[in-house]
Design a protein around this motif. Structure first.
Motif, PDB file in Angstrom:
ATOM      1  N   ILE A   1       0.826  -1.211   0.000  1.00 38.64           N
ATOM      2  CA  ILE A   1       0.000   0.000   0.000  1.00 38.64           C
ATOM      3  C   ILE A   1       0.861   1.263   0.000  1.00 38.64           C
ATOM      4  O   ILE A   1       0.552   2.204  -0.742  1.00 38.64           O
ATOM      5  CB  ILE A   1      -1.010  -0.023   1.169  1.00 38.64           C
ATOM      6  CG1 ILE A   1      -2.074  -1.084   0.875  1.00 38.64           C
ATOM      7  CG2 ILE A   1      -1.662   1.335   1.361  1.00 38.64           C
ATOM      8  CD1 ILE A   1      -3.186  -1.168   1.894  1.00 38.64           C
TER       9      ILE A   1
ATOM     10  N   SER B   1      -4.812   4.522   2.969  1.00 34.57           N
ATOM     11  CA  SER B   1      -4.958   3.100   3.237  1.00 34.57           C
ATOM     12  C   SER B   1      -6.426   2.712   3.404  1.00 34.57           C
ATOM     13  O   SER B   1      -6.907   1.750   2.809  1.00 34.57           O
ATOM     14  CB  SER B   1      -4.161   2.751   4.493  1.00 34.57           C
ATOM     15  OG  SER B   1      -4.393   1.427   4.875  1.00 34.57           O
ATOM     16  N   ARG B   2      -7.119   3.502   4.190  1.00 36.25           N
ATOM     17  CA  ARG B   2      -8.540   3.221   4.419  1.00 36.25           C
ATOM     18  C   ARG B   2      -9.324   3.239   3.113  1.00 36.25           C
ATOM     19  O   ARG B   2     -10.120   2.344   2.827  1.00 36.25           O
ATOM     20  CB  ARG B   2      -9.106   4.268   5.382  1.00 36.25           C
ATOM     21  CG  ARG B   2     -10.574   4.101   5.678  1.00 36.25           C
ATOM     22  CD  ARG B   2     -11.074   5.147   6.663  1.00 36.25           C
ATOM     23  NE  ARG B   2     -10.790   6.502   6.215  1.00 36.25           N
ATOM     24  CZ  ARG B   2     -10.877   7.584   6.986  1.00 36.25           C
ATOM     25  NH1 ARG B   2     -11.222   7.460   8.256  1.00 36.25           N
ATOM     26  NH2 ARG B   2     -10.598   8.774   6.514  1.00 36.25           N
TER      27      ARG B   2
ATOM     28  N   LEU C   1      -8.323   0.207   0.733  1.00 29.95           N
ATOM     29  CA  LEU C   1      -8.815  -1.078   1.223  1.00 29.95           C
ATOM     30  C   LEU C   1     -10.335  -1.182   1.125  1.00 29.95           C
ATOM     31  O   LEU C   1     -10.877  -2.267   0.913  1.00 29.95           O
ATOM     32  CB  LEU C   1      -8.348  -1.315   2.669  1.00 29.95           C
ATOM     33  CG  LEU C   1      -6.851  -1.624   2.803  1.00 29.95           C
ATOM     34  CD1 LEU C   1      -6.444  -1.695   4.277  1.00 29.95           C
ATOM     35  CD2 LEU C   1      -6.501  -2.933   2.098  1.00 29.95           C
TER      36      LEU C   1
ATOM     37  N   ASP D   1      -4.725  -9.648   0.079  1.00 31.63           N
ATOM     38  CA  ASP D   1      -3.525  -9.871   0.884  1.00 31.63           C
ATOM     39  C   ASP D   1      -2.882 -11.184   0.434  1.00 31.63           C
ATOM     40  O   ASP D   1      -3.498 -12.235   0.490  1.00 31.63           O
ATOM     41  CB  ASP D   1      -3.941  -9.951   2.364  1.00 31.63           C
ATOM     42  CG  ASP D   1      -2.740 -10.015   3.297  1.00 31.63           C
ATOM     43  OD1 ASP D   1      -1.669 -10.486   2.863  1.00 31.63           O
ATOM     44  OD2 ASP D   1      -2.879  -9.605   4.462  1.00 31.63           O
TER      45      ASP D   1
ATOM     46  N   TYR E   1       0.220  -6.928  -1.490  1.00 35.97           N
ATOM     47  CA  TYR E   1      -1.116  -7.197  -2.009  1.00 35.97           C
ATOM     48  C   TYR E   1      -1.028  -7.496  -3.492  1.00 35.97           C
ATOM     49  O   TYR E   1      -0.041  -7.168  -4.151  1.00 35.97           O
ATOM     50  CB  TYR E   1      -2.024  -5.988  -1.811  1.00 35.97           C
ATOM     51  CG  TYR E   1      -2.377  -5.700  -0.375  1.00 35.97           C
ATOM     52  CD1 TYR E   1      -3.538  -6.210   0.187  1.00 35.97           C
ATOM     53  CD2 TYR E   1      -1.558  -4.900   0.418  1.00 35.97           C
ATOM     54  CE1 TYR E   1      -3.874  -5.951   1.502  1.00 35.97           C
ATOM     55  CE2 TYR E   1      -1.891  -4.629   1.737  1.00 35.97           C
ATOM     56  CZ  TYR E   1      -3.053  -5.153   2.275  1.00 35.97           C
ATOM     57  OH  TYR E   1      -3.371  -4.895   3.570  1.00 35.97           O
TER      58      TYR E   1
END
Lengths: 235, 235
Positions: A165, A186-187, A190, A197, A213
């Motif tokens: 990330i 990141s939030r 994702l 993952d 990822y």
DNA sequence: ATTAAATGTGTCATTTCGACACAATAATAG
DNA sequence: CTATTATTGTGTCGAAATGACACATTTAAT
């Protein structure tokens, strides 16, 4: 009976070139694959990779041919940008240039072939003056990339198959030339559900190793053309 | 001394056409200005308005010439879409088509000229099959319009100078083929600060007369290329 | 005067967004 | 072998934006 034509009369025929903007990402900066021309015209100057359309060749196929010739890669992301046709854009003779841009993993190309064409990866920010209207082409391609990358999960084309990330964040920061907040990025990423993952970690790190990822190709394909972020979801 | 060239040798020269997608809005539906061809090739069939590039004419200028010829309008919104160049797209002879799309106020064109060209406004949804790859051009133009209209205040080009918020909403509903909530739409549009209350009302209404607004040209110009809705404002 | 259709404005709960704190990991220095 | 430092992963909180919906106003037609 229907009138059949064999040819359009009294109409001008023009040279049609194809030029390619090739984007790469080295982990820090967006780079362009440019050639230092060892042939006429404009020998010795920098330009995009290009060529002429062949008589029996589709434009897209021509672009793929030219990209393959330089990088040894096929099956890469290529998109038609637009066409440049100012009367005097090429001083030698009027030439229409159909422009494509490609996104490639900067480590995956054929080094030998690139050297043979006198080509080099050059950071977008330090790029030299290019011939003709090639600078404007690059400018427009960057705009398009920014559009596209904001609405579609297209950035992955510039990264290796497995990525972290923080790497993805650096890519977006390079594309938009702006700093992003680690945690919010990141939030957001994702929450798309596009990342899987792999269970592995980035071993090239001197500190905490980040999770590697990979892209969920299934969701990627199905979501690619379905992103109307801007219009309300319902009602 | 620099080597000078006069002409590119051994290279194919091709016919270059210009085709134009012309969008209009009648208050209910998105419409296309299409021509029923009274000339060869494909006489009797429907197509986009087009023509060939002239020897000493820029592509954009060619597009404007063709649009002016049909509608009598200049200074309208024109944008280059892309170029279509499949080898067999035109059965008569290989032709590269450089495609533009235009947004015009459907009531502002020269009726006489349109009639003379055998052209008609036809609803996008009921459009007939067009010649060659013109259907795909329309499809791609609609996609582009949807992109553009979502990110930039471009819809106004399809409306008269003074318009109401309900009219603007119907336009967006037509572009995206979806229903929007009146109240949320109004809030969102007004929050951009791009609309100026003219003080007038729409007298053509059988019920409550809606407020007529006009675009704040100043803000429009300054905001047009600054809309990165999708990336965070700061940090 | 009443009705019906369309417009203008407001409320409220939910979600998203931006800013920021803190804990976990791993190489390196002492 | 512990402390330090740089980087990564996750959580919290208030502000702002969003989606769903209620109500009052305007205007022509009945």
């Amino acid at each position: 009976m229907t009138h059949l034509m064999n040819r359009y009369l009294h109409s001008t025929r023009l040279l049609v070139a194809i030029d390619c903007i090739i984007f790469g990402f080295d982990g820090e900066e967006i780079k362009l694959l440019l050639i230092k021309r060892n042939f006429e015209p404009e020998k010795g100057k920098w330009s995009l990779m290009g060529g002429f359309v062949k008589e029996e060749e589709d434009l897209e196929v021509g672009a793929e041919r030219i990209l393959y010739e330089l990088t040894g890669l096929d099956n890469i992301y290529v998109e038609h940008l637009q066409t440049y046709g100012k009367v005097n854009r090429d001083p030698v003779e009027r030439t229409i240039s159909v422009v494509f841009f490609a996104l490639i993993n900067i480590h995956a190309h054929d080094q030998e072939s690139v050297r043979a064409h006198n080509a080099q990866w050059i950071s977008l920010k330090n790029a030299p003056k290019l011939i003709f209207d090639h600078d404007r082409m690059v400018e427009n391609a960057l705009e398009r990339l920014r559009y596209k990358a904001a609405l579609h999960p297209i950035g992955f084309e510039l990264l290796p198959e497995k990525f972290t990330i923080p790497q993805l964040q650096k890519l977006y920061e390079a594309i938009y030339d702006m700093r992003l907040d680690r945690r919010n990025f990141s939030r957001k990423i994702l929450s798309t559900g596009l990342l899987i993952d792999t269970g592995e970690k980035n071993e090239n790190s001197a500190t905490k190793k980040a999770i590697l990822y990979r892209l969920d190709k299934q969701k990627y394909e199905s979501k690619f053309n379905a992103f109307w972020y801007f219009m309300p979801e319902s009602s």
